[in-house]
Motif scaffolding. Sequence first.
Motif, PDB file in Angstrom:
ATOM      1  N   THR A  98       0.854  -1.183   0.000  1.00  0.00           N
ATOM      2  CA  THR A  98       0.000   0.000   0.000  1.00  0.00           C
ATOM      3  C   THR A  98       0.888   1.230   0.000  1.00  0.00           C
ATOM      4  OG1 THR A  98      -0.116   0.126   2.400  1.00  0.00           O
ATOM      5  CG2 THR A  98      -1.814  -1.158   1.316  1.00  0.00           C
ATOM      6  N   GLY A  99       0.517   2.218  -0.754  1.00  0.00           N
ATOM      7  CA  GLY A  99       1.277   3.465  -0.780  1.00  0.00           C
ATOM      8  C   GLY A  99       2.643   3.304  -1.408  1.00  0.00           C
ATOM      9  N   LYS A 100       3.436   4.349  -1.266  1.00  0.00           N
ATOM     10  CA  LYS A 100       4.787   4.369  -1.832  1.00  0.00           C
ATOM     11  C   LYS A 100       5.798   3.976  -0.763  1.00  0.00           C
ATOM     12  CE  LYS A 100       4.846   8.674  -3.220  1.00  0.00           C
ATOM     13  NZ  LYS A 100       5.131   9.949  -3.909  1.00  0.00           N
ATOM     14  N   ASP A 101       6.929   3.451  -1.215  1.00  0.00           N
ATOM     15  CA  ASP A 101       8.025   3.178  -0.292  1.00  0.00           C
ATOM     16  C   ASP A 101       8.487   4.501   0.314  1.00  0.00           C
ATOM     17  OD1 ASP A 101       7.755   0.652  -1.280  1.00  0.00           O
ATOM     18  OD2 ASP A 101       9.849   0.401  -1.829  1.00  0.00           O
ATOM     19  N   ARG A 102       8.858   4.460   1.581  1.00  0.00           N
ATOM     20  CA  ARG A 102       9.330   5.656   2.269  1.00  0.00           C
ATOM     21  C   ARG A 102      10.779   5.467   2.708  1.00  0.00           C
ATOM     22  NH1 ARG A 102       4.966   3.794   3.773  1.00  0.00           N
ATOM     23  NH2 ARG A 102       5.407   3.256   5.921  1.00  0.00           N
ATOM     24  N   ALA A 103      11.535   6.529   2.627  1.00  0.00           N
ATOM     25  CA  ALA A 103      12.946   6.478   3.012  1.00  0.00           C
ATOM     26  C   ALA A 103      13.083   6.478   4.530  1.00  0.00           C
ATOM     27  CB  ALA A 103      13.688   7.666   2.419  1.00  0.00           C
ATOM     28  N   VAL A 104      14.106   5.777   5.022  1.00  0.00           N
ATOM     29  CA  VAL A 104      14.500   5.799   6.419  1.00  0.00           C
ATOM     30  C   VAL A 104      15.822   6.559   6.459  1.00  0.00           C
ATOM     31  CG1 VAL A 104      15.186   4.418   8.420  1.00  0.00           C
ATOM     32  CG2 VAL A 104      13.379   3.586   6.887  1.00  0.00           C
ATOM     33  N   THR A 116       4.908  -0.605   3.311  1.00  0.00           N
ATOM     34  CA  THR A 116       3.772  -1.043   4.126  1.00  0.00           C
ATOM     35  C   THR A 116       2.949  -2.051   3.338  1.00  0.00           C
ATOM     36  OG1 THR A 116       3.713   1.068   5.281  1.00  0.00           O
ATOM     37  CG2 THR A 116       1.723  -0.270   5.381  1.00  0.00           C
ATOM     38  N   LEU A 117       2.553  -3.132   4.016  1.00  0.00           N
ATOM     39  CA  LEU A 117       1.757  -4.190   3.400  1.00  0.00           C
ATOM     40  C   LEU A 117       0.553  -4.497   4.289  1.00  0.00           C
ATOM     41  CD1 LEU A 117       5.071  -5.373   3.396  1.00  0.00           C
ATOM     42  CD2 LEU A 117       4.008  -6.344   1.400  1.00  0.00           C
ATOM     43  N   VAL A 118      -0.554  -4.861   3.667  1.00  0.00           N
ATOM     44  CA  VAL A 118      -1.772  -5.252   4.390  1.00  0.00           C
ATOM     45  C   VAL A 118      -2.124  -6.671   3.951  1.00  0.00           C
ATOM     46  CG1 VAL A 118      -4.222  -4.772   4.734  1.00  0.00           C
ATOM     47  CG2 VAL A 118      -2.603  -2.883   4.559  1.00  0.00           C
ATOM     48  N   MET A 134       1.904  -4.979   8.022  1.00  0.00           N
ATOM     49  CA  MET A 134       3.311  -5.316   8.172  1.00  0.00           C
ATOM     50  C   MET A 134       4.141  -4.239   7.475  1.00  0.00           C
ATOM     51  SD  MET A 134       5.076  -8.973   7.464  1.00  0.00           S
ATOM     52  CE  MET A 134       4.621  -9.149   5.752  1.00  0.00           C
ATOM     53  N   HIS A 135       5.281  -3.928   8.056  1.00  0.00           N
ATOM     54  CA  HIS A 135       6.214  -2.992   7.449  1.00  0.00           C
ATOM     55  C   HIS A 135       7.480  -3.770   7.106  1.00  0.00           C
ATOM     56  CE1 HIS A 135       3.681   0.357   8.583  1.00  0.00           C
ATOM     57  NE2 HIS A 135       3.578  -0.202   9.771  1.00  0.00           N
ATOM     58  N   GLU A 136       7.906  -3.658   5.863  1.00  0.00           N
ATOM     59  CA  GLU A 136       9.112  -4.336   5.394  1.00  0.00           C
ATOM     60  C   GLU A 136      10.214  -3.297   5.260  1.00  0.00           C
ATOM     61  OE1 GLU A 136       8.737  -6.859   1.789  1.00  0.00           O
ATOM     62  OE2 GLU A 136      10.320  -5.564   1.016  1.00  0.00           O
ATOM     63  N   TYR A 137      11.345  -3.557   5.893  1.00  0.00           N
ATOM     64  CA  TYR A 137      12.477  -2.640   5.852  1.00  0.00           C
ATOM     65  C   TYR A 137      13.611  -3.294   5.080  1.00  0.00           C
ATOM     66  CZ  TYR A 137      10.179  -0.294   9.747  1.00  0.00           C
ATOM     67  OH  TYR A 137       9.282   0.349  10.551  1.00  0.00           O
ATOM     68  N   ARG A 138      14.245  -2.523   4.216  1.00  0.00           N
ATOM     69  CA  ARG A 138      15.447  -3.017   3.555  1.00  0.00           C
ATOM     70  C   ARG A 138      16.559  -1.989   3.730  1.00  0.00           C
ATOM     71  NH1 ARG A 138      12.351  -1.256  -0.767  1.00  0.00           N
ATOM     72  NH2 ARG A 138      13.484   0.009  -2.260  1.00  0.00           N
ATOM     73  N   LEU A 139      17.761  -2.501   3.787  1.00  0.00           N
ATOM     74  CA  LEU A 139      18.948  -1.691   4.069  1.00  0.00           C
ATOM     75  C   LEU A 139      19.506  -1.058   2.797  1.00  0.00           C
ATOM     76  CD1 LEU A 139      21.158  -0.933   6.210  1.00  0.00           C
ATOM     77  CD2 LEU A 139      22.317  -3.045   5.531  1.00  0.00           C
ATOM     78  N   ILE A 140      19.971   0.177   2.918  1.00  0.00           N
ATOM     79  CA  ILE A 140      20.736   0.847   1.866  1.00  0.00           C
ATOM     80  C   ILE A 140      21.992   1.361   2.545  1.00  0.00           C
ATOM     81  CG2 ILE A 140      20.833   2.776   0.250  1.00  0.00           C
ATOM     82  CD1 ILE A 140      17.789   2.559  -0.004  1.00  0.00           C
TER      83      ILE A 140
END
Length: 163
Positions: A98-104, A116-118, A134-140
């Motif tokens: 859902t929505g766009k990926d957001r930067a951390v 974000t996933l539903v 659920m929120h999925e985080y990936r490293l950069i």
Amino acid sequence: MAIDSSSSSTSLAPGFRFHPTDEELVRYYLRRKICGKPFRFDAISEIDIYKAEAWDLPGKSRLKTRDLEWYFFSMLDKKYGNGSKTNRATGRGYWKTTGKDRAVYHRSQIVGMKKTLVYHIGRAPRGERTNWVMHEYRLIDEELAKAGIVQDSFSVFWSKMEH
């Protein structure tokens, strides 16, 4: 005899909570996992996130708390062997983005991305939306990229049930 640490659970002392920030999830937990470094407090279970239904996630959590939040490390399942599309289907449903990926960010530098996933019961596109998020985080990490360390081998997930 080896002990399977993935099945052991931890209870925090009364009054203590495990509530890492997005930055802490990415820069400390996920980075250490990808680099194979140990944790001071091993709070996050490693599971195959898409082999479990949303309602099974609380029982797979290493932390046993009253909070309706759970944290996991998981390898991503690619839909096609050589592609970048992730297979988010479970046995009885699927996780829909859902929505766009957001930067951390750490200071002004991007250190990760958050998606974000539903959870939906059934099959796309006719699945029924649930309250599981659920929120999925990936490293950069430029330093790891320069060292040739693959950063998408694991993601960290924060799952919760909304009311």
